[in-house]
Design a protein around this motif. Structure first.
Motif, PDB file in Angstrom:
ATOM      1  N   ASP A 196       0.865  -1.181   0.000  1.00 55.07           N
ATOM      2  CA  ASP A 196       0.000   0.000   0.000  1.00 55.07           C
ATOM      3  C   ASP A 196       0.903   1.232   0.000  1.00 55.07           C
ATOM      4  OD1 ASP A 196       0.800   0.442   2.755  1.00 55.07           O
ATOM      5  OD2 ASP A 196      -0.686  -1.067   3.315  1.00 55.07           O
ATOM      6  N   LEU A 197       0.310   2.393  -0.063  1.00 55.06           N
ATOM      7  CA  LEU A 197       1.093   3.632  -0.127  1.00 55.06           C
ATOM      8  C   LEU A 197       1.770   3.981   1.189  1.00 55.06           C
ATOM      9  CD1 LEU A 197      -1.313   5.806  -2.308  1.00 55.06           C
ATOM     10  CD2 LEU A 197       0.822   4.702  -3.016  1.00 55.06           C
ATOM     11  N   ALA A 198       1.318   3.370   2.289  1.00 51.64           N
ATOM     12  CA  ALA A 198       1.977   3.614   3.573  1.00 51.64           C
ATOM     13  C   ALA A 198       3.410   3.101   3.569  1.00 51.64           C
ATOM     14  CB  ALA A 198       1.180   2.961   4.699  1.00 51.64           C
ATOM     15  N   ALA A 199       3.731   2.204   2.627  1.00 53.10           N
ATOM     16  CA  ALA A 199       5.082   1.640   2.546  1.00 53.10           C
ATOM     17  C   ALA A 199       6.027   2.514   1.717  1.00 53.10           C
ATOM     18  CB  ALA A 199       5.020   0.242   1.939  1.00 53.10           C
ATOM     19  N   VAL A 200       5.515   3.635   1.190  1.00 54.55           N
ATOM     20  CA  VAL A 200       6.305   4.508   0.314  1.00 54.55           C
ATOM     21  C   VAL A 200       6.656   5.797   1.044  1.00 54.55           C
ATOM     22  CG1 VAL A 200       6.354   5.715  -1.898  1.00 54.55           C
ATOM     23  CG2 VAL A 200       5.085   3.556  -1.686  1.00 54.55           C
ATOM     24  N   ALA A 201       7.933   6.135   1.059  1.00 56.82           N
ATOM     25  CA  ALA A 201       8.384   7.409   1.631  1.00 56.82           C
ATOM     26  C   ALA A 201       8.548   8.417   0.499  1.00 56.82           C
ATOM     27  CB  ALA A 201       9.702   7.228   2.372  1.00 56.82           C
ATOM     28  N   VAL A 202       8.015   9.617   0.692  1.00 57.56           N
ATOM     29  CA  VAL A 202       8.062  10.666  -0.330  1.00 57.56           C
ATOM     30  C   VAL A 202       8.896  11.828   0.180  1.00 57.56           C
ATOM     31  CG1 VAL A 202       6.704  12.202  -1.789  1.00 57.56           C
ATOM     32  CG2 VAL A 202       5.753   9.994  -1.102  1.00 57.56           C
ATOM     33  N   LYS A 203       9.839  12.270  -0.651  1.00 60.22           N
ATOM     34  CA  LYS A 203      10.694  13.399  -0.283  1.00 60.22           C
ATOM     35  C   LYS A 203      10.830  14.321  -1.482  1.00 60.22           C
ATOM     36  CE  LYS A 203      15.364  14.480   1.430  1.00 60.22           C
ATOM     37  NZ  LYS A 203      16.678  13.904   1.824  1.00 60.22           N
ATOM     38  N   LEU A 204      10.811  15.623  -1.234  1.00 61.96           N
ATOM     39  CA  LEU A 204      10.999  16.602  -2.291  1.00 61.96           C
ATOM     40  C   LEU A 204      12.431  17.103  -2.270  1.00 61.96           C
ATOM     41  CD1 LEU A 204       7.718  18.708  -1.925  1.00 61.96           C
ATOM     42  CD2 LEU A 204       8.116  16.630  -3.262  1.00 61.96           C
ATOM     43  N   CYS A 205      13.052  17.160  -3.441  1.00 59.23           N
ATOM     44  CA  CYS A 205      14.440  17.608  -3.540  1.00 59.23           C
ATOM     45  C   CYS A 205      14.544  18.697  -4.608  1.00 59.23           C
ATOM     46  CB  CYS A 205      15.357  16.453  -3.910  1.00 59.23           C
ATOM     47  SG  CYS A 205      15.456  15.169  -2.649  1.00 59.23           S
ATOM     48  N   PRO A 206      15.174  19.817  -4.288  1.00 61.02           N
ATOM     49  CA  PRO A 206      15.351  20.863  -5.308  1.00 61.02           C
ATOM     50  C   PRO A 206      16.301  20.389  -6.388  1.00 61.02           C
ATOM     51  CG  PRO A 206      16.588  21.393  -3.316  1.00 61.02           C
ATOM     52  CD  PRO A 206      15.755  20.193  -2.992  1.00 61.02           C
TER      53      PRO A 206
END
Length: 230
Positions: free
Chosen positions: A203-213
Motif C-alpha cells: 500500500d502507499l503507507a510503505a512509500v516514503a516521499v521526499k521533495l528535492c530541489p
C-alpha cells in the motif's frame, strides 16, 4: 523540484510527477464495486465471478462490451455508473493514501481512473481525500486501460514527459496502460495478488516521499548554520 520515492527494500525512484490510480490504490472500494457488479450480472444472466474478474482496471463501457456484446453498452454503462455513484457504503481511504497525496505538490500529482467523473468524486469525498487539479476519468478519454490514453493525458496536463512520471496501479490493465505510455510503474497489491511490475508495494503507507530541489536551485536558508542568534 524532483520527487524522490523510497520503496520497501531500498529502491529509490526520482520523478517530476506522481500519478495514482483510484480504486485499490487510493480508496478501498472493492466491496461496493463487487456488490454492484454481481447484482448487475445476475440480473442479466451473466456469471458474476467472471464479470468481477474482468472488471479490474476496465471502464464500464469496455466491460459491458466484453461480457455482454448483445446489450446496449452505453445504456448499461450509464446504469452501472448511476448505481456506483449512489453506493459509497464501506468505501474508505487505503493506508497511506492521504499522506502520499499531501506529500506530493498539487501541481505534480494526478489521478487516472477507469470510472467516470461522478463516481470518482463521490468515492474521493466519502474517503476524505482531496480531488486533484488533474483528474482524468472515463469521461475524458476515448479508450480506457490498458490503452495509455488516460495516463498520457494526465502527463500532458501536468506538463511533464511520460518518462518523468511514476504511476501507482493495482490492476494488470492499468500496469499495461502506464507501461505502454512510457511511464515507470509501481504495483499496489491487494486487488490482485501478483502484478507484472518491476516494483510492488502492499500500500502507499510503505512509500516514503521526499521533495528535492533541482541542482542549482537556490534553497531558502542555504548558507546559514545553526539557529537564530548563532
Amino acid at each position: 523540484m524532483s520527487i524522490v520515492l523510497t520503496l520497501p527494500g531500498g529502491a529509490v525512484l526520482s520523478c517530476r510527477a506522481v500519478v495514482f490510480d483510484l480504486d485499490g490504490v487510493l480508496v478501498d472500494s472493492m466491496p461496493a464495486i463487487v456488490r454492484q457488479l454481481r447484482e448487475w450480472a445476475s440480473a442479466r444472466g451473466l456469471e458474476p465471478d467472471r464479470v468481477v474478474e474482468l472488471s479490474h482496471g476496465r471502464g464500464n463501457l469496455d466491460l459491458v462490451r466484453l461480457v455482454a456484446p448483445g446489450l446496449d453498452a452505453e445504456r448499461e454503462a450509464r446504469l452501472l455508473a448511476d448505481r456506483e455513484a449512489g453506493d459509497v457504503e464501506g468505501i474508505t481511504a487505503r493506508p497511506g493514501a492521504r499522506a502520499a497525496l499531501d506529500a506530493v505538490p498539487p501541481s505534480a500529482r494526478a489521478i487516472v481512473t477507469s470510472g467516470n467523473d461522478r463516481v470518482a468524486r463521490a468515492r474521493l469525498r466519502v474517503a476524505g481525500l482531496p480531488v486533484p487539479e488533474v483528474l482524468v476519468t472515463a469521461d475524458d478519454v476515448r479508450k480506457s486501460k490498458p490503452d495509455p490514453e488516460g495516463y498520457l493525458a494526465a502527463a500532458a496536463e501536468l506538463g511533464v514527459a511520460p518518462r518523468d512520471c511514476v504511476v501507482f496501479e493495482d490492476a494488470p490493465a492499468g500496469v499495461a496502460a502506464a507501461r505502454s505510455g512510457g511511464m515507470r510503474v509501481v504495483g499496489v497489491l491487494g486487488t490482485v495478488s501478483e502484478l507484472d511490475a518491476e516494483y510492488t508495494v502492499p500500500d502507499l503507507a510503505a512509500v516514503a516521499v521526499k521533495l528535492c530541489p533541482d541542482p542549482g536551485t537556490p534553497v531558502p536558508g542555504a548558507g546559514l548554520r545553526g539557529g537564530q542568534g548563532e
